[in-house]
Design an enzyme around this catalytic site. Structure first.
Site, short mmCIF file in Angstrom:
data_model
loop_
_atom_site.label_atom_id
_atom_site.label_comp_id
_atom_site.label_asym_id
_atom_site.label_seq_id
_atom_site.Cartn_x
_atom_site.Cartn_y
_atom_site.Cartn_z
CG ASP A 114 100.90 1.94 47.22
OD1 ASP A 114 100.61 1.71 46.04
OD2 ASP A 114 101.73 1.27 47.86
CD GLU A 126 111.16 5.77 40.62
OE1 GLU A 126 110.19 6.41 41.08
OE2 GLU A 126 112.31 6.24 40.58
CG ASN A 127 104.09 5.47 38.88
OD1 ASN A 127 103.58 6.39 39.50
ND2 ASN A 127 104.34 4.29 39.44
NE ARG A 164 102.45 1.85 38.23
CZ ARG A 164 101.61 1.80 39.22
NH1 ARG A 164 100.32 1.83 38.99
NH2 ARG A 164 102.03 1.73 40.46
NE ARG A 212 97.76 -1.94 37.79
CZ ARG A 212 98.33 -1.90 39.00
NH1 ARG A 212 98.23 -2.94 39.81
NH2 ARG A 212 99.01 -0.85 39.39
CB ILE A 251 110.25 7.18 51.57
CG1 ILE A 251 110.09 7.25 53.10
CG2 ILE A 251 110.18 8.58 50.99
CD1 ILE A 251 111.00 8.20 53.80
CB SER A 252 108.08 4.81 46.92
OG SER A 252 107.77 3.56 47.46
CG HIS A 291 94.69 4.21 38.48
ND1 HIS A 291 95.53 4.15 39.56
CD2 HIS A 291 95.25 3.40 37.54
CE1 HIS A 291 96.56 3.34 39.30
NE2 HIS A 291 96.40 2.86 38.08
N GLY A 313 95.64 -0.29 42.28
CA GLY A 313 95.64 -1.50 41.44
C GLY A 313 95.14 -2.71 42.22
NE ARG A 314 98.91 -3.21 46.47
CZ ARG A 314 99.53 -2.60 47.46
NH1 ARG A 314 99.63 -3.17 48.65
NH2 ARG A 314 100.05 -1.41 47.28
C1 FPP Z 1 99.09 4.05 43.29
O1 FPP Z 1 98.36 2.86 43.23
C2 FPP Z 1 98.42 5.13 42.56
C3 FPP Z 1 98.88 5.76 41.44
C4 FPP Z 1 100.16 5.41 40.79
C5 FPP Z 1 98.10 6.80 40.76
C6 FPP Z 1 97.40 7.75 41.68
C7 FPP Z 1 96.64 8.73 40.90
C8 FPP Z 1 95.41 9.17 41.21
C9 FPP Z 1 94.64 8.76 42.40
C10 FPP Z 1 94.80 10.19 40.30
C11 FPP Z 1 95.10 11.57 40.80
C12 FPP Z 1 94.64 12.57 39.83
C13 FPP Z 1 94.97 13.86 39.85
C14 FPP Z 1 94.54 14.78 38.80
C15 FPP Z 1 95.80 14.43 40.92
P1 FPP Z 1 99.00 1.62 42.46
O2 FPP Z 1 98.52 1.62 41.08
O3 FPP Z 1 100.49 1.66 42.64
O4 FPP Z 1 98.37 0.42 43.26
P2 FPP Z 1 99.05 -0.99 43.56
O5 FPP Z 1 100.23 -0.73 44.45
O6 FPP Z 1 97.96 -1.72 44.25
O7 FPP Z 1 99.43 -1.59 42.22
#
Ligand code: FPP
Length: 267
Positions: A32, A79-80, A83, A45, A207-208, A49, A35-36
């Site tokens: 997690d 839930e994603n 976005r 954002r 745990i989301s 990733h 984005g932040r």
């Molecule tokens: C959470 O951060 C992260 C994700 C929803 C995506 C995670 C995916 C990867 C790291 C890529 C993995 C790739 C493979 C092929 C396994 P967030 O966007 O929720 O961050 P935030 O809470 O700060 O908004």
């Protein structure tokens, strides 16, 4: 001296604090904070990733080197989908691109990759890459990487309940035969030992909807570090913290490995 102080003193070589006999066999991670991390740097954002993928590669290597056997990561939750469309499209493209670029190395490292979740809404091109990656690596034995995509713990549990209800109506099973073992055998993680340790980055204490059934007895470690800043050192801190815990499983003292049938580390 507190664990934090000991860790601080040894920060240049945390591996010396690791007890090789108490390595968790299965670690689950909620990655997690992408984005932040990007927003803080004034970047889109999606940069978070991209950096998150680099970190994931480092943690796969670190956990394998340490002697863990299974790593399960939450890459895309049910839930994603809520976005912005552009971010969802970016993530879907990223999964395909990462796999196309990395699958040979994953295979050479004897890593078995599995995607856990409902793949049906994904584009056919992505489904093909995911299926091919699973197929190519299915006999690898050194390490297992489970990637949860379009995964939701409640949805998984409801599906199992439905399956068992249907089997019960058709007479394949009797209602009173439904028990934890049978339930387990219908989960998407069927055959995979429960995680001993859950790590969540970015300081969130939830745990989301991740592995709700499987995390029943897992130790939880919250790292304040955002996923793109997570690294081997932070991973070792989580392992050291885990090793300092007394896992009682509802009893009064730690159980020896053999007498616990659930998720206790056997290595
Ligand atoms: C959470 O951060 C992260 C994700 C929803 C995506 C995670 C995916 C990867 C790291 C890529 C993995 C790739 C493979 C092929 C396994 P967030 O966007 O929720 O961050 P935030 O809470 O700060 O908004």
């Amino acid at each position: 001296m507190s664990l934090e102080k000991v860790i601080d003193k040894k920060k240049n070589d945390l591996s010396k604090l690791i007890d090789k006999k108490k390595i968790p066999e299965h670690v689950a991670i909620i990655m997690d904070g992408n984005g932040r991390w990007a927003t803080k740097k004034g970047l889109p954002r999606t940069f978070g990733h991209n950096k998150g993928v680099t970190v994931l590669k480092e943690i796969i290597k670190s956990s394998k080197k340490l002697g863990c056997k299974v790593l399960t990561v939450y890459a895309f939750s049910t839930e994603n989908w809520s976005r912005p469309k552009k971010e969802v499209e970016f993530l879907i493209n990223l999964f395909g691109e990462v796999l196309r670029n990395e699958i040979e190395e994953i295979h050479q490292e004897s890593i078995k990759i599995k995607f856990i979740g409902d793949l049906t809404p994904f584009p056919d091109s992505l489904k093909t890459v995911l299926n091919r990656s699973e197929d190519l690596t299915k006999d690898n034995e050194d390490f297992a990487l489970n990637v949860c995509v379009n995964y939701g713990g409640r949805q998984e549990i409801v599906k199992v309940a439905k399956k068992l209800a249907i089997k019960s109506i058709s007479g394949e099973i009797k209602p009173n035969e439904v028990n934890e073992e049978l339930f387990n055998s219908e989960l998407l993680t069927q055959g995979i030992k429960d995680p001993e340790l859950l790590i969540r980055t970015s300081g969130e204490k939830r745990i989301s909807n991740f592995l709700l059934w499987q995390l029943a007895y897992s130790e939880i470690y919250i790292s304040e570090v955002l996923w793109p800043d997570f690294n081997e050192n932070e991973f070792l801190k989580a392992i050291i913290d885990y090793q300092s815990r007394n896992r009682r499983f509802g009893g009064i003292e730690s159980l020896p490995n053999k007498s616990f049938k659930g998720s206790y580390c056997s290595s």
